[in-house]
Design a protein around this motif. Structure first.
Motif, PDB file in Angstrom:
ATOM      1  N   LEU A   1       7.975   3.794 -19.309  1.00 52.88           N
ATOM      2  CA  LEU A   1       8.438   3.336 -20.615  1.00 52.88           C
ATOM      3  C   LEU A   1       9.869   3.783 -20.878  1.00 52.88           C
ATOM      4  CD1 LEU A   1       5.318   4.020 -22.886  1.00 52.88           C
ATOM      5  CD2 LEU A   1       5.887   1.960 -21.561  1.00 52.88           C
ATOM      6  N   GLY A   2      10.632   2.916 -21.492  1.00 53.19           N
ATOM      7  CA  GLY A   2      12.005   3.262 -21.844  1.00 53.19           C
ATOM      8  C   GLY A   2      12.089   4.308 -22.936  1.00 53.19           C
ATOM      9  N   ASP A   3      10.963   4.597 -23.586  1.00 48.85           N
ATOM     10  CA  ASP A   3      10.949   5.611 -24.640  1.00 48.85           C
ATOM     11  C   ASP A   3      11.384   6.979 -24.121  1.00 48.85           C
ATOM     12  OD1 ASP A   3       9.987   3.614 -26.234  1.00 48.85           O
ATOM     13  OD2 ASP A   3       7.918   4.329 -26.283  1.00 48.85           O
ATOM     14  N   ARG A   4      11.285   7.192 -22.819  1.00 51.10           N
ATOM     15  CA  ARG A   4      11.675   8.495 -22.278  1.00 51.10           C
ATOM     16  C   ARG A   4      13.153   8.800 -22.501  1.00 51.10           C
ATOM     17  NH1 ARG A   4      11.168   4.986 -17.726  1.00 51.10           N
ATOM     18  NH2 ARG A   4      12.896   5.058 -16.206  1.00 51.10           N
ATOM     19  N   PHE A   5      13.928   7.779 -22.792  1.00 50.52           N
ATOM     20  CA  PHE A   5      15.362   7.989 -23.017  1.00 50.52           C
ATOM     21  C   PHE A   5      15.709   8.244 -24.480  1.00 50.52           C
ATOM     22  CE2 PHE A   5      15.165   5.020 -19.297  1.00 50.52           C
ATOM     23  CZ  PHE A   5      15.577   5.934 -18.340  1.00 50.52           C
ATOM     24  N   ARG A   6      14.722   8.224 -25.354  1.00 49.35           N
ATOM     25  CA  ARG A   6      14.988   8.381 -26.782  1.00 49.35           C
ATOM     26  C   ARG A   6      15.222   9.834 -27.189  1.00 49.35           C
ATOM     27  NH1 ARG A   6      13.989   3.809 -29.826  1.00 49.35           N
ATOM     28  NH2 ARG A   6      12.753   2.150 -28.843  1.00 49.35           N
ATOM     29  N   ASP A   7      14.770  10.782 -26.391  1.00 49.19           N
ATOM     30  CA  ASP A   7      14.910  12.196 -26.734  1.00 49.19           C
ATOM     31  C   ASP A   7      16.382  12.587 -26.702  1.00 49.19           C
ATOM     32  OD1 ASP A   7      14.873  14.921 -27.023  1.00 49.19           O
ATOM     33  OD2 ASP A   7      13.404  15.295 -25.434  1.00 49.19           O
TER      34      ASP A   7
ATOM     35  N   VAL B   1      12.204   0.604 -15.822  1.00 45.87           N
ATOM     36  CA  VAL B   1      11.660   0.495 -17.174  1.00 45.87           C
ATOM     37  C   VAL B   1      10.795  -0.753 -17.198  1.00 45.87           C
ATOM     38  CG1 VAL B   1      12.154   0.063 -19.605  1.00 45.87           C
ATOM     39  CG2 VAL B   1      13.549   1.686 -18.332  1.00 45.87           C
ATOM     40  N   TYR B   2       9.506  -0.555 -17.473  1.00 45.26           N
ATOM     41  CA  TYR B   2       8.562  -1.645 -17.695  1.00 45.26           C
ATOM     42  C   TYR B   2       7.889  -1.341 -19.032  1.00 45.26           C
ATOM     43  CZ  TYR B   2       8.807  -1.803 -12.524  1.00 45.26           C
ATOM     44  OH  TYR B   2       9.222  -1.838 -11.219  1.00 45.26           O
ATOM     45  N   GLN B   3       8.028  -2.229 -19.990  1.00 50.13           N
ATOM     46  CA  GLN B   3       7.475  -1.898 -21.308  1.00 50.13           C
ATOM     47  C   GLN B   3       7.243  -3.149 -22.140  1.00 50.13           C
ATOM     48  OE1 GLN B   3       9.625   1.215 -23.256  1.00 50.13           O
ATOM     49  NE2 GLN B   3       8.333   1.242 -25.073  1.00 50.13           N
ATOM     50  N   GLY B   4       6.164  -3.120 -22.908  1.00 44.41           N
ATOM     51  CA  GLY B   4       5.904  -4.145 -23.898  1.00 44.41           C
ATOM     52  C   GLY B   4       6.321  -3.658 -25.264  1.00 44.41           C
ATOM     53  N   SER B   5       6.807  -4.554 -26.089  1.00 47.44           N
ATOM     54  CA  SER B   5       7.289  -4.185 -27.420  1.00 47.44           C
ATOM     55  C   SER B   5       6.133  -4.052 -28.401  1.00 47.44           C
ATOM     56  CB  SER B   5       8.276  -5.237 -27.927  1.00 47.44           C
ATOM     57  OG  SER B   5       8.664  -4.962 -29.253  1.00 47.44           O
ATOM     58  N   THR B   6       6.193  -3.009 -29.228  1.00 45.19           N
ATOM     59  CA  THR B   6       5.207  -2.858 -30.298  1.00 45.19           C
ATOM     60  C   THR B   6       5.656  -3.572 -31.573  1.00 45.19           C
ATOM     61  OG1 THR B   6       6.214  -0.729 -30.892  1.00 45.19           O
ATOM     62  CG2 THR B   6       4.320  -0.679 -29.410  1.00 45.19           C
ATOM     63  N   SER B   7       6.971  -3.632 -31.797  1.00 45.32           N
ATOM     64  CA  SER B   7       7.485  -4.308 -32.980  1.00 45.32           C
ATOM     65  C   SER B   7       7.515  -5.826 -32.808  1.00 45.32           C
ATOM     66  CB  SER B   7       8.888  -3.802 -33.321  1.00 45.32           C
ATOM     67  OG  SER B   7       9.793  -4.064 -32.259  1.00 45.32           O
ATOM     68  N   CYS B   8       7.593  -6.280 -31.563  1.00 49.29           N
ATOM     69  CA  CYS B   8       7.586  -7.717 -31.265  1.00 49.29           C
ATOM     70  C   CYS B   8       6.555  -7.972 -30.167  1.00 49.29           C
ATOM     71  CB  CYS B   8       8.962  -8.202 -30.813  1.00 49.29           C
ATOM     72  SG  CYS B   8      10.266  -8.059 -32.043  1.00 49.29           S
TER      73      CYS B   8
ATOM     74  N   GLU C   1      14.012   0.020 -25.613  1.00 46.24           N
ATOM     75  CA  GLU C   1      15.115   0.905 -25.236  1.00 46.24           C
ATOM     76  C   GLU C   1      15.354   0.808 -23.742  1.00 46.24           C
ATOM     77  OE1 GLU C   1      17.899   4.142 -26.217  1.00 46.24           O
ATOM     78  OE2 GLU C   1      16.710   2.775 -27.450  1.00 46.24           O
ATOM     79  N   VAL C   2      16.516   0.297 -23.346  1.00 42.96           N
ATOM     80  CA  VAL C   2      16.838   0.188 -21.923  1.00 42.96           C
ATOM     81  C   VAL C   2      18.313   0.528 -21.705  1.00 42.96           C
ATOM     82  CG1 VAL C   2      16.701  -1.218 -19.847  1.00 42.96           C
ATOM     83  CG2 VAL C   2      15.168  -1.694 -21.736  1.00 42.96           C
ATOM     84  N   PRO C   3      18.660   1.807 -21.666  1.00 48.88           N
ATOM     85  CA  PRO C   3      20.048   2.166 -21.356  1.00 48.88           C
ATOM     86  C   PRO C   3      20.337   1.913 -19.881  1.00 48.88           C
ATOM     87  CG  PRO C   3      18.695   4.130 -21.519  1.00 48.88           C
ATOM     88  CD  PRO C   3      17.814   2.977 -21.888  1.00 48.88           C
ATOM     89  N   ILE C   4      21.315   1.073 -19.612  1.00 52.19           N
ATOM     90  CA  ILE C   4      21.611   0.658 -18.238  1.00 52.19           C
ATOM     91  C   ILE C   4      23.085   0.895 -17.930  1.00 52.19           C
ATOM     92  CG2 ILE C   4      21.602  -1.257 -16.592  1.00 52.19           C
ATOM     93  CD1 ILE C   4      19.490  -2.596 -18.296  1.00 52.19           C
ATOM     94  N   THR C   5      23.330   1.422 -16.760  1.00 53.44           N
ATOM     95  CA  THR C   5      24.693   1.514 -16.243  1.00 53.44           C
ATOM     96  C   THR C   5      24.790   0.645 -14.997  1.00 53.44           C
ATOM     97  OG1 THR C   5      24.143   3.455 -14.891  1.00 53.44           O
ATOM     98  CG2 THR C   5      24.978   3.859 -17.115  1.00 53.44           C
ATOM     99  N   THR C   6      25.977   0.530 -14.471  1.00 49.62           N
ATOM    100  CA  THR C   6      26.174  -0.244 -13.259  1.00 49.62           C
ATOM    101  C   THR C   6      26.499   0.678 -12.094  1.00 49.62           C
ATOM    102  OG1 THR C   6      28.552  -0.515 -13.619  1.00 49.62           O
ATOM    103  CG2 THR C   6      27.099  -2.179 -14.566  1.00 49.62           C
ATOM    104  N   THR C   7      26.093   0.267 -10.926  1.00 51.59           N
ATOM    105  CA  THR C   7      26.540   0.927  -9.700  1.00 51.59           C
ATOM    106  C   THR C   7      26.937  -0.167  -8.714  1.00 51.59           C
ATOM    107  OG1 THR C   7      25.908   2.381  -7.862  1.00 51.59           O
ATOM    108  CG2 THR C   7      24.164   1.079  -8.856  1.00 51.59           C
ATOM    109  N   ARG C   8      28.103  -0.020  -8.128  1.00 54.01           N
ATOM    110  CA  ARG C   8      28.572  -1.034  -7.173  1.00 54.01           C
ATOM    111  C   ARG C   8      28.188  -0.627  -5.755  1.00 54.01           C
ATOM    112  NH1 ARG C   8      34.847  -2.224  -6.838  1.00 54.01           N
ATOM    113  NH2 ARG C   8      34.880  -0.177  -5.830  1.00 54.01           N
TER     114      ARG C   8
END
Length: 379
Positions: free
Chosen positions: A364-370, A317-324, A226-233
């Motif tokens: 972990l990107g999991d923090r954005f899942r809530d 976000v630094y994370q290793g995948s559990t499913s892959c 999970e990596v929700p990303i936006t842009t900033t210029r």
């Protein structure tokens, strides 16, 4: 345990630092780089190697940034000796400058709180204009106060990127440019990853790091992350070369080793528009002149904009995948400041050579899942 092949998708500052860190450890590394077509964040990076004020809402990030700036000289020395490329690192300390008493008081409260939360590991000093001028001759009367952190400094983002890529070559890594990765598959039988480009090219790899900046938003879910990303210029200005007058970097202007003055930067929510605008150029120029009035006589030679990846809370976000298993993602907003820790700490973990860094779960990107959580950032 050694692995046969690590592929890093993304050859910008984050990807190149991780790839270099793995290659220097003896891993077989391949970098798939989108090339000049990519939205290179390094193009619009102000170049600060900065810990002051980092981690307002995440103390672990404050400590992570402190460790990064502390080991930066080691990376600079190693790359210079290996490649002959000078990253331009200079860490004399850095200044934040404020134009209102309210902002200065808020700054003091922020730094005090962060320093307390990390056990006094990030020292700072608040200064009145008279004291600031001892270090910053020519400071304008609009500056009513500021802060100093002895750990801070600056570097040349483009020379850092060049040094990392030169280091990759010296360490025998393979870099393939012009690759737009669109699909990631994992073979359940061989556990290898198949990486597919938009043009149909394919590569196999035992391990995978997604460091594709804005591209991580589409690639990470393919490996269960999970990596929700936006842009900033960010828009930045640069002047002609001037006689040296500024020995310390500041949050508003810094003078490069070559003499030019870099003026920055903005933080704009404009989608994928990396252009420049007259109003922001004027705002940056006026603010720079208010900071150092002598800049009113300097000639601007260039202005540019660049897009930077930004998570919802502004933290990495630094994370290793559990499913892959074997797939990792790395996304951050501070590719210059964190370059050394990405190379020396993050890379060995993602390459499978070391255990995870302490307290990495904060990132972990999991923090954005809530679905009930709300996020904001300070950029």
């Amino acid at each position: 345990m050694s692995i046969a092949q690590l592929t890093v998708v993304g050859g910008g500052l984050v990807g190149a630092a991780i790839a270099y860190g793995a290659a220097r450890s003896g891993i077989s590394v391949r970098v798939l780089d989108q090339g000049d077509a990519a939205f290179r964040a390094s193009r619009g990076n102000f170049g600060l190697v900065w810990v002051s004020s980092k981690g307002n809402k995440m103390p672990r990030y404050a400590r992570w940034s402190r460790e990064a700036v502390t080991i930066w000289p080691e990376l600079h020395k190693e790359l210079l000796e290996l490649t002959g490329v000078d990253t331009g690192l200079h860490q004399p300390g850095g200044f934040w400058l404020g134009f209102s008493e309210q902002d200065v008081e808020a700054r003091a409260d922020l730094l005090k709180r962060i320093n307390c939360e990390v056990g006094g590991e990030i020292p700072f000093k608040m200064m009145e204009p008279s004291e600031l001028k001892q270090f910053l001759p020519g400071l304008g009367s609009a500056v009513v106060g500021g802060s100093f952190c002895a750990l801070d400094g600056h570097a040349n983002p483009l020379m850092l990127l060049r040094a990392l890529h030169a280091g990759l070559k010296e360490k025998g890594a393979e870099t393939i440019s012009g690759v737009d990765v669109t699909e990631i598959r994992r073979d359940p039988d061989t556990t290898q990853f198949q990486i597919i480009g938009r043009d149909g090219q394919r590569w196999k790899s035992d391990r995978l790091v997604l460091a594709a900046g804005l591209g991580n938003a589409n690639l990470a879910p393919q490996v269960g992350l999970e990596v929700p990303i936006t842009t900033t210029r960010g828009q930045i200005l640069i002047t002609e070369r001037l006689k040296p007058f500024l020995d310390f970097p500041t949050n508003k202007v810094r003078q490069t080793r070559e003499g030019s003055v870099q003026i920055g930067s903005t933080s704009e929510d404009v989608g994928f528009n990396d252009g420049t605008t007259t109003d922001k150029i004027e705002w940056l120029a006026r603010r720079a002149v208010a900071t150092f009035p002598a800049l009113a006589n300097a000639r601007l030679v260039r202005a540019w904009g660049a897009l930077r990846p930004l998570t919802a809370d502004g933290y990495p976000v630094y994370q290793g995948s559990t499913s892959c298993p074997g797939a990792f993602v790395a996304t951050c907003h501070s590719g210059v400041t964190l370059a050394a820790i990405h190379a020396f700490v993050l890379a060995p973990w993602m390459a499978g050579l070391t255990c995870a860094p302490p307290d990495i779960e904060c990132f972990l990107g999991d923090r954005f899942r809530d679905p009930n959580a709300s996020f904001s950032h300070d950029h």
